[in-house]
Design a protein around this motif. Structure first.
Motif, mmCIF file in Angstrom:
data_model
loop_
_atom_site.group_PDB
_atom_site.id
_atom_site.type_symbol
_atom_site.label_atom_id
_atom_site.label_comp_id
_atom_site.label_asym_id
_atom_site.label_seq_id
_atom_site.Cartn_x
_atom_site.Cartn_y
_atom_site.Cartn_z
ATOM 1 N N PRO A 89 87.004 22.471 34.999
ATOM 2 C CA PRO A 89 87.385 22.185 36.383
ATOM 3 C C PRO A 89 88.755 21.514 36.495
ATOM 4 C CG PRO A 89 85.756 20.619 35.627
ATOM 5 C CD PRO A 89 85.910 21.632 34.535
ATOM 6 N N ALA A 90 89.269 21.017 35.385
ATOM 7 C CA ALA A 90 90.550 20.321 35.416
ATOM 8 C C ALA A 90 91.716 21.242 35.101
ATOM 9 C CB ALA A 90 90.527 19.156 34.437
ATOM 10 N N CYS A 91 91.622 22.003 34.002
ATOM 11 C CA CYS A 91 92.760 22.825 33.582
ATOM 12 C C CYS A 91 92.509 24.322 33.752
ATOM 13 C CB CYS A 91 93.142 22.509 32.130
ATOM 14 S SG CYS A 91 91.937 23.052 30.908
ATOM 15 N N SER A 92 91.332 24.704 34.233
ATOM 16 C CA SER A 92 90.951 26.084 34.541
ATOM 17 C C SER A 92 90.849 27.010 33.331
ATOM 18 C CB SER A 92 91.903 26.704 35.573
ATOM 19 O OG SER A 92 91.830 25.968 36.770
ATOM 20 N N THR A 93 90.765 26.469 32.118
ATOM 21 C CA THR A 93 90.555 27.316 30.950
ATOM 22 C C THR A 93 89.178 27.947 31.057
ATOM 23 O OG1 THR A 93 91.928 25.869 29.594
ATOM 24 C CG2 THR A 93 90.454 27.353 28.424
ATOM 25 N N ASP A 94 89.117 29.271 30.832
ATOM 26 C CA ASP A 94 87.871 30.018 30.943
ATOM 27 C C ASP A 94 87.227 30.139 29.567
ATOM 28 O OD1 ASP A 94 85.780 31.634 31.659
ATOM 29 O OD2 ASP A 94 87.012 33.327 32.277
ATOM 30 N N PHE A 95 85.954 29.782 29.453
ATOM 31 C CA PHE A 95 85.237 29.833 28.187
ATOM 32 C C PHE A 95 84.154 30.893 28.165
ATOM 33 C CE2 PHE A 95 87.075 25.663 28.490
ATOM 34 C CZ PHE A 95 87.646 25.521 27.243
ATOM 35 N N GLY A 96 84.069 31.704 29.204
ATOM 36 C CA GLY A 96 83.031 32.725 29.244
ATOM 37 C C GLY A 96 81.660 32.064 29.149
ATOM 38 N N ASN A 97 80.829 32.538 28.215
ATOM 39 C CA ASN A 97 79.488 31.972 28.039
ATOM 40 C C ASN A 97 79.408 31.012 26.858
ATOM 41 O OD1 ASN A 97 78.342 33.344 30.217
ATOM 42 N ND2 ASN A 97 78.058 35.177 28.999
ATOM 43 N N ALA A 98 80.543 30.592 26.318
ATOM 44 C CA ALA A 98 80.582 29.702 25.151
ATOM 45 C C ALA A 98 80.398 28.247 25.582
ATOM 46 C CB ALA A 98 81.889 29.888 24.401
ATOM 47 N N ARG A 99 79.143 27.885 25.825
ATOM 48 C CA ARG A 99 78.838 26.548 26.345
ATOM 49 C C ARG A 99 79.262 25.442 25.381
ATOM 50 N NH1 ARG A 99 73.094 24.403 28.708
ATOM 51 N NH2 ARG A 99 73.838 22.339 29.247
ATOM 52 N N ASP A 100 78.976 25.613 24.101
ATOM 53 C CA ASP A 100 79.323 24.574 23.133
ATOM 54 C C ASP A 100 80.831 24.377 23.042
ATOM 55 O OD1 ASP A 100 76.666 24.073 22.597
ATOM 56 O OD2 ASP A 100 76.593 25.407 20.858
ATOM 57 N N THR A 101 81.583 25.465 23.075
ATOM 58 C CA THR A 101 83.040 25.376 23.042
ATOM 59 C C THR A 101 83.542 24.662 24.299
ATOM 60 O OG1 THR A 101 83.120 27.438 21.803
ATOM 61 C CG2 THR A 101 85.173 26.705 22.816
ATOM 62 N N PHE A 102 82.942 24.983 25.438
ATOM 63 C CA PHE A 102 83.293 24.342 26.701
ATOM 64 C C PHE A 102 83.044 22.832 26.631
ATOM 65 C CE2 PHE A 102 81.507 22.939 30.883
ATOM 66 C CZ PHE A 102 82.698 22.922 31.590
ATOM 67 N N LYS A 103 81.881 22.432 26.106
ATOM 68 C CA LYS A 103 81.549 21.013 26.004
ATOM 69 C C LYS A 103 82.528 20.292 25.078
ATOM 70 C CE LYS A 103 77.106 20.111 25.542
ATOM 71 N NZ LYS A 103 75.686 20.267 25.128
ATOM 72 N N GLU A 104 82.911 20.927 23.987
ATOM 73 C CA GLU A 104 83.887 20.330 23.075
ATOM 74 C C GLU A 104 85.247 20.196 23.758
ATOM 75 O OE1 GLU A 104 83.516 18.879 20.068
ATOM 76 O OE2 GLU A 104 81.393 19.137 20.523
ATOM 77 N N HIS A 105 85.621 21.190 24.546
ATOM 78 C CA HIS A 105 86.890 21.152 25.268
ATOM 79 C C HIS A 105 86.924 19.966 26.229
ATOM 80 C CE1 HIS A 105 90.365 22.390 27.630
ATOM 81 N NE2 HIS A 105 89.621 22.213 28.700
ATOM 82 N N LEU A 106 85.827 19.737 26.951
ATOM 83 C CA LEU A 106 85.793 18.632 27.912
ATOM 84 C C LEU A 106 85.994 17.289 27.228
ATOM 85 C CD1 LEU A 106 83.030 19.531 30.510
ATOM 86 C CD2 LEU A 106 85.508 19.612 30.782
ATOM 87 N N LYS A 107 85.545 17.179 25.985
ATOM 88 C CA LYS A 107 85.731 15.938 25.241
ATOM 89 C C LYS A 107 87.202 15.694 24.925
ATOM 90 C CE LYS A 107 81.257 16.140 22.938
ATOM 91 N NZ LYS A 107 80.592 16.308 21.635
ATOM 92 N N SER A 108 87.961 16.773 24.739
ATOM 93 C CA SER A 108 89.357 16.627 24.342
ATOM 94 C C SER A 108 90.351 16.833 25.485
ATOM 95 C CB SER A 108 89.685 17.604 23.209
ATOM 96 O OG SER A 108 89.542 18.940 23.649
#
Length: 63
Positions: free
Chosen positions: A6-25
């Protein structure tokens, strides 16, 4: 439905774990999550944003 930062609009498709890791960084993502969590725990902020609940309708009987 996929995951998008929601901040930088990077799309992760259905990769939930990758998305969660991204939010941490993602600094913007971390700030956004922090604000959302603060608002969700602050009744005055909820009321100011118009998202405060007026009580639960569960358990009430009509009629």
């Amino acid at each position: 439905m996929g995951f998008r930062c929601p901040a930088c609009s990077t799309d992760f498709g259905n990769a939930r774990d990758t998305f969660k890791e991204h939010l941490k960084s993602c600094e913007s993502g971390r700030a956004l999550v922090s604000v959302v969590l603060n608002i969700s725990e602050d009744e005055a902020a909820k009321k100011a944003l118009g998202v405060a609940t007026q009580g639960s309708a569960r358990g009430t009987q009509h009629g």
